[in-house]
Design an enzyme around this catalytic site. Structure first.
Site, PDB file in Angstrom:
ATOM      1  N   LYS A  34       0.843  -1.212   0.000  1.00 25.33           N
ATOM      2  CA  LYS A  34       0.000   0.000   0.000  1.00 25.33           C
ATOM      3  C   LYS A  34       0.876   1.259   0.000  1.00 25.33           C
ATOM      4  O   LYS A  34       2.074   1.184   0.319  1.00 25.33           O
ATOM      5  CB  LYS A  34      -0.898  -0.015   1.237  1.00 25.33           C
ATOM      6  CG  LYS A  34      -0.118   0.048   2.548  1.00 25.33           C
ATOM      7  CD  LYS A  34      -0.997  -0.183   3.762  1.00 25.33           C
ATOM      8  CE  LYS A  34      -0.178  -0.168   5.040  1.00 25.33           C
ATOM      9  NZ  LYS A  34      -0.955  -0.604   6.209  1.00 25.33           N
ATOM     10  N   ARG A 132     -10.555  -0.184  15.367  1.00 26.01           N
ATOM     11  CA  ARG A 132     -10.405   0.557  14.124  1.00 26.01           C
ATOM     12  C   ARG A 132     -11.251  -0.203  13.112  1.00 26.01           C
ATOM     13  O   ARG A 132     -12.465  -0.181  13.201  1.00 26.01           O
ATOM     14  CB  ARG A 132      -8.921   0.671  13.741  1.00 26.01           C
ATOM     15  CG  ARG A 132      -8.644   1.736  12.701  1.00 26.01           C
ATOM     16  CD  ARG A 132      -7.174   1.787  12.302  1.00 26.01           C
ATOM     17  NE  ARG A 132      -6.712   0.544  11.676  1.00 26.01           N
ATOM     18  CZ  ARG A 132      -5.494   0.366  11.174  1.00 26.01           C
ATOM     19  NH1 ARG A 132      -4.598   1.342  11.233  1.00 26.01           N
ATOM     20  NH2 ARG A 132      -5.145  -0.777  10.621  1.00 26.01           N
ATOM     21  N   TYR A 264      13.741  30.649   8.173  1.00 20.39           N
ATOM     22  CA  TYR A 264      12.518  31.312   8.653  1.00 20.39           C
ATOM     23  C   TYR A 264      12.495  31.358  10.170  1.00 20.39           C
ATOM     24  O   TYR A 264      12.776  30.367  10.839  1.00 20.39           O
ATOM     25  CB  TYR A 264      11.288  30.535   8.177  1.00 20.39           C
ATOM     26  CG  TYR A 264      10.958  30.730   6.712  1.00 20.39           C
ATOM     27  CD1 TYR A 264      10.677  31.993   6.202  1.00 20.39           C
ATOM     28  CD2 TYR A 264      10.930  29.637   5.858  1.00 20.39           C
ATOM     29  CE1 TYR A 264      10.358  32.158   4.852  1.00 20.39           C
ATOM     30  CE2 TYR A 264      10.613  29.791   4.506  1.00 20.39           C
ATOM     31  CZ  TYR A 264      10.329  31.060   4.019  1.00 20.39           C
ATOM     32  OH  TYR A 264      10.016  31.215   2.694  1.00 20.39           O
ATOM     33  N   MET A 312       9.931  24.848   2.207  1.00 19.88           N
ATOM     34  CA  MET A 312       9.114  24.021   1.308  1.00 19.88           C
ATOM     35  C   MET A 312       9.953  23.218   0.323  1.00 19.88           C
ATOM     36  O   MET A 312       9.662  22.056   0.045  1.00 19.88           O
ATOM     37  CB  MET A 312       8.106  24.901   0.541  1.00 19.88           C
ATOM     38  CG  MET A 312       7.107  24.075  -0.256  1.00 19.88           C
ATOM     39  SD  MET A 312       5.930  25.042  -1.205  1.00 19.88           S
ATOM     40  CE  MET A 312       4.971  25.816   0.061  1.00 19.88           C
TER      41      MET A 312
HETATM   42  C1  LIG Z   1      -0.148  -1.612   6.846  1.00 23.84           C
HETATM   43  C2  LIG Z   1      -0.734  -2.884   7.283  1.00 23.84           C
HETATM   44  C3  LIG Z   1       0.077  -3.989   7.580  1.00 23.84           C
HETATM   45  C4  LIG Z   1       1.575  -3.920   7.619  1.00 23.84           C
HETATM   46  O1  LIG Z   1       2.011  -3.362   8.835  1.00 23.84           O
HETATM   47  P1  LIG Z   1       3.581  -3.309   9.153  1.00 23.84           P
HETATM   48  O2  LIG Z   1       3.636  -2.833  10.544  1.00 23.84           O
HETATM   49  O3  LIG Z   1       4.155  -2.338   8.191  1.00 23.84           O
HETATM   50  O4  LIG Z   1       4.096  -4.682   8.943  1.00 23.84           O
HETATM   51  C5  LIG Z   1      -0.538  -5.188   7.871  1.00 23.84           C
HETATM   52  N1  LIG Z   1      -1.876  -5.301   7.892  1.00 23.84           N
HETATM   53  C6  LIG Z   1      -2.685  -4.259   7.640  1.00 23.84           C
HETATM   54  C7  LIG Z   1      -4.147  -4.450   7.692  1.00 23.84           C
HETATM   55  C8  LIG Z   1      -2.151  -3.015   7.346  1.00 23.84           C
HETATM   56  O5  LIG Z   1      -2.962  -1.984   7.098  1.00 23.84           O
END
Ligand SMILES: *Cc1c(COP(=O)(O)O)cnc(C)c1O
Length: 373
Positions: A34, A132, A264, A312
């Site tokens: 992802k 969650r 800045y 930036m």
């Molecule tokens: C991002 C994610 C992972 C991976 O987590 P890591 O800590 O990077 O290994 C696993 N499962 C789900 C559902 C995630 O969203």
């Protein structure tokens, strides 16, 4: 043309990290790609991870999964974060597994599946304590409902996510596993026994083999970073190596006098005359604005700490009075250097009061990725 800045991704290192994990577990590996593979490049990492032994791919968003398919990657893929109204017809056409965490989502996916005349492949997500994603209050109604339609759908997996797997001493993870087993038993009682049982993120993959089950979801560790350096130690402890190196050019080098206020707000005052270098990377590139002088860049075997606030598009480093660096030289912001003396991603994370995940993931798309190996 030379790049003003670029990210180097060593794909061989990612492959080695996957192989290292594969040796340590009997579970299948789902490579989590992802968020553009945590900034490392979705398609390149997916190809590398699957060649190195990962049998599944996982993404948050449906569009990420579709991008994999459009790149010709046909490995089993789950998209686990699909709000109502997604294009589930496309998901089914592309053979993308979906996660289900509510009755309404189950109905929406079923309806797409009926329209298309093709069974959906789903993984049921249960909330075992993180509060969650996942089914919680609807669980018993969900079980009755899915039991009625189980001939119309392929129930491939049952899964949950740990909130505190990076704290090996916490009892919470075991409590989540116990909770998970109750959900699983309910499902079994309704005549449903999914083939894929998956709970573990990287932290649980590294520290809790009892939670591996049929598959682990491997994210940060595949990129060679520790899920939490303070509680678990750094990646080297697990024979994992970071794959990302960030480099940028110095646009300017100049002498500045003692007492100069840099950047800045003039937040940093030079304590002696020195040479300062301007690095062509800023917070729009993903360099955290609040990074302190405990991070910086590596050049010619020396560490040059940040001075003043990150802007930036640029930030300033203290090269030291004797530095021979000149405008146009590349500095290594973090990652691999010939002498191993550069700043690490973990040091940058600490200096910006964040975690290594955020440092790599936020590197902007305007910084080109260059692939090694
Ligand atoms: C991002 C994610 C992972 C991976 O987590 P890591 O800590 O990077 O290994 C696993 N499962 C789900 C559902 C995630 O969203």
């Amino acid at each position: 043309m030379t790049y003003r800045a670029y990210v180097e991704i060593d794909l061989k290192v990612i492959a080695a990290n996957v192989a290292t994990i594969a040796k340590s577990t009997n579970a299948q590996i789902l490579a989590v790609v992802k968020a553009d593979a945590y900034g490392h490049g979705l398609v390149q990492v997916a190809q590398t991870a699957t060649s190195a032994g990962a049998t599944w791919l996982g993404v948050a968003l449906l569009e990420e999964a579709i991008e994999l398919r459009k790149a010709g990657i046909s490995q089993r893929t789950i998209a686990w974060l699909t709000p109502p109204g997604e294009d589930f017809i496309s998901a089914l056409k592309h053979d993308i597994d979906l996660s289900v965490s509510s009755i309404s989502l189950l109905r929406e996916i079923l309806s797409a599946s009926r329209t298309l005349g093709k069974k959906a492949r789903i993984h049921i997500e249960v909330d075992t304590g993180m509060r969650r994603g996942g089914l919680l209050d609807e669980w018993s109604d969900f079980v009755s409902e899915i039991a009625k339609v189980q001939d119309e759908i392929q129930i491939v997996g049952l899964w949950t996510h740990f909130a505190r797997a990076d704290e090996p001493d916490s009892s919470v993870t075991q409590e989540q596993i116990d909770e998970f087993e109750k959900y699983r038993a309910d499902l079994n009682s309704a005549g449903i026994s999914p083939e894929y049982i998956h709970l573990s993120n990287s932290a649980a993959t590294l520290t809790r083999s009892s939670a591996h089950r049929s598959m682990v979801r491997l994210g940060i560790a595949m990129y060679g970073l520790s899920p939490d350096v303070t509680t678990l130690g750094d990646a080297a402890k697990y024979a994992l190596k970071p794959a990302m190196t960030l480099k940028g050019k110095l646009s300017l080098v100049k002498r500045a006098s003692k007492g100069s206020a840099v950047g800045y707000g003039g937040t940093s005052i030079l304590t002696e005359e020195t040479k300062i270098g301007i690095v062509v990377l800023g917070y729009s590139d993903g360099i955290p604005r609040n990074t302190t002088s405990s991070a910086g860049v590596w050049i010619n075997g020396e560490r040059a700490p940040i001075v003043g606030r990150v802007s930036m598009d640029q930030f300033v480093v203290n090269l030291g009075a004797e530095s021979t660096a000149t405008a146009g030289d590349y500095v290594t912001v973090f990652g691999t250097t010939p002498d191993g003396n550069g700043y690490s991603i973990d040091e940058w994370a600490a200096a910006a009061a964040t975690i290594n995940y955020e440092i790599v993931t936020r590197i902007a798309s305007r910084v080109p990725r260059i692939y090694l190996n």
